[in-house]
Design an enzyme around this catalytic site. Structure first.
Site, mmCIF file in Angstrom:
data_model
loop_
_atom_site.group_PDB
_atom_site.id
_atom_site.type_symbol
_atom_site.label_atom_id
_atom_site.label_comp_id
_atom_site.label_asym_id
_atom_site.label_seq_id
_atom_site.Cartn_x
_atom_site.Cartn_y
_atom_site.Cartn_z
ATOM 1 N N ASN A 7 0.883 -1.175 0.000
ATOM 2 C CA ASN A 7 0.000 0.000 0.000
ATOM 3 C C ASN A 7 0.923 1.227 0.000
ATOM 4 O OD1 ASN A 7 -1.706 2.086 0.573
ATOM 5 N ND2 ASN A 7 -2.648 1.133 2.379
ATOM 6 N N ARG A 88 -2.503 -1.935 -3.579
ATOM 7 C CA ARG A 88 -3.653 -1.060 -3.429
ATOM 8 C C ARG A 88 -3.509 0.074 -4.444
ATOM 9 N NH1 ARG A 88 -4.731 3.584 0.907
ATOM 10 N NH2 ARG A 88 -6.859 4.046 0.287
ATOM 11 N N HIS A 177 -12.649 4.055 -0.227
ATOM 12 C CA HIS A 177 -12.717 3.061 0.863
ATOM 13 C C HIS A 177 -13.466 1.801 0.419
ATOM 14 C CE1 HIS A 177 -12.654 6.603 3.987
ATOM 15 N NE2 HIS A 177 -11.427 6.165 3.781
ATOM 16 N N ARG A 238 -11.470 17.334 6.624
ATOM 17 C CA ARG A 238 -12.180 17.648 5.365
ATOM 18 C C ARG A 238 -13.619 18.036 5.663
ATOM 19 N NH1 ARG A 238 -10.806 12.014 2.786
ATOM 20 N NH2 ARG A 238 -8.664 11.976 3.535
ATOM 21 N N GLU A 384 -8.533 -4.416 4.995
ATOM 22 C CA GLU A 384 -8.399 -4.241 3.553
ATOM 23 C C GLU A 384 -7.282 -5.112 2.989
ATOM 24 O OE1 GLU A 384 -8.471 -0.408 5.154
ATOM 25 O OE2 GLU A 384 -9.235 0.473 3.301
#
Ligand code: ADP
Length: 411
Positions: A7, A88, A177, A238, A384
């Site tokens: 990743n 990923r 996601h 955010r 993940e």
């Protein structure tokens, strides 16, 4: 046979080495501060051993070399045992609805998607190039964050903007996601002991970044992140959903340029913006309990955005069978989970206060609804990397449907 999962972010590479059959995590860790001073390599292994050392690491190729050295450690590890590398990849655009073997054509297409994810896809690509060079015999597989959401219908992914923007620039909702939403949805079916095809789920991945998905019959039919990961729920830094006119107004008022605005909306807004101090929910929960009014308001705004999305997605799916919480906050914050589910009894959601308080630490899957609750609520630690490892292994063996491969990415 072993599978390496990579990743690659802009300044770090996370990795995990898995034995293939049965799938088991052997070693994992991170190369931090790539291209910066004081780079470090951290390695853990299933036997409980760990190491943490200063390294020189100027770029992603060097980082992947360090990963291979870290995996070998003091053992006599044969890099030839690594049959495949699963990468990923953040943005697969409209092209990838499932994981895929990496070849020249795929690389060109991922490069094209870099325009949509300029911070994420380039380091992903750098990692892929390095792994191809350093492990030339291994099968390389890309697993996309956007893939799971490619099942959304056009009415979910199209924005009410000039149609030409979609046609010319592919401006639409993509969602992110995806690997995490996919994983927890599959776990939910196993935990509820019901076929995924029959379930209507709201999955809530709440970390620094946060997104919700409506998963009906195992497919994502809507999600809160959009063209970029800026849209949707209130996040650490955010802003999520706001009136699009606000940034334009402030831009004119304060003479800001697009780059500055981008920084404000992505890094200085959300909970950090509201509190003026914190994006870490632990600090916000603590300060709110001690009476800090900005932190109390920030939590109320975050929990309200979660509650709204649960209600909206239940409406879209015509009902609800389970709500799943995952990621740093979802797995660890009883306060935010309780706030997200407040006053949702009318939907059939009844939280068990004691179970909710116990679900911290992210080590176990726990049901936190009361036994009489029509809608079950679960805390499911996300994984993940396991999805990436399973999908990668499926590409190597060509066996996509045997027991153990639960994920649909590869089909
Ligand atoms: P990222 O999006 O960076 O992968 P994570 O999924 O690791 O984020 O989640 C990070 C968030 O999880 C932080 O805001 C942190 O405060 C929150 N978190 C971790 N532990 C707790 C806790 N015990 N209570 C509340 N929040 C927590």
């Amino acid at each position: 046979m072993e599978i390496l999962v990579l990743n690659c972010g802009s300044s770090s590479v996370k990795f995990a080495l898995w034995s293939a059959e049965p799938l088991r995590r052997l070693r994992w860790g991170i190369v931090e501060r790539i291209g910066l001073a004081n780079s470090r390599l951290l390695v853990n292994d299933a036997g409980g051993e760990g190491s943490n050392e200063a390294v020189d690491c100027s770029d992603h190729r060097r980082a992947v070399e360090l990963v291979l050295a870290g995996i070998a450690g003091r053992r006599n590890h044969d890099a030839g045992a690594i049959a495949a590398v699963g990468h990923r990849v953040v943005h697969g655009g409209e092209r990838f609805a499932r994981s895929a073997r990496i070849d020249e054509q795929l690389l060109r297409e991922v490069e094209r998607c870099s325009e949509l994810a300029p911070l994420h896809n380039p380091p992903n690509l750098a990692g892929i190039r390095a792994a191809r060079e350093l492990l030339p015999r291994a099968v390389q597989v890309a697993v996309f964050d956007t893939a799971f959401h490619q099942s959304m219908p056009p009415e979910a992914y199209r924005y009410p903007l000039p149609a030409g923007w979609y046609e010319k620039y592919a401006i639409r909702r993509y969602g992110f996601h995806g690997t995490s939403h996919l994983y927890v949805a599959h776990r939910a079916a196993a935990l509820l002991d019901r076929p995924l095809e029959q379930l209507r789920l709201v999955t809530l991945h709440i970390g620094n970044g946060a997104s919700a998905a409506a998963v009906a019959g195992g497919k994502s039919i809507d999600t809160s992140m959009g063209f970029t990961p800026l849209e949707g729920l209130v996040m650490g830094t955010r802003c999520g959903w706001i009136d699009a006119a606000v940034p334009l107004w402030v831009m004119r008022k304060e003479g800001l340029d697009a780059a500055r605005l981008d920084t404000i909306l992505n890094r200085e807004s959300g909970l950090l913006g509201l509190t003026g101090r914190f994006s870490d929910r632990r600090e916000i929960v603590q300060a709110a309990a001690a009476g800090d009014e900005r932190c109390q308001l920030a939590l109320a705004v975050e929990c309200r955005s979660l509650r709204k999305v649960i209600g909206a997605y239940a409406a879209l799916m015509g009902g609800l069978d389970a709500v799943i919480f995952t990621a740093g906050v979802g797995e660890n914050s009883p306060e935010i989970r309780a706030g997200a589910l407040r006053q949702l009894d009318f939907l059939g959601i009844r939280l068990d206060g004691e179970r909710n308080r116990q679900a911290v630490g992210g080590a176990h899957e726990l049901c936190i609804s009361s036994p009489g609750s029509r809608v079950q609520v679960w805390v499911v630690p996300t994984d993940e990397e396991r999805v990436i490892a399973e999908d990668t292994l499926a590409q190597v063996t060509g066996r996509f449907d045997r027991a153990g491969f639960r994920y649909s990415f590869s089909r």
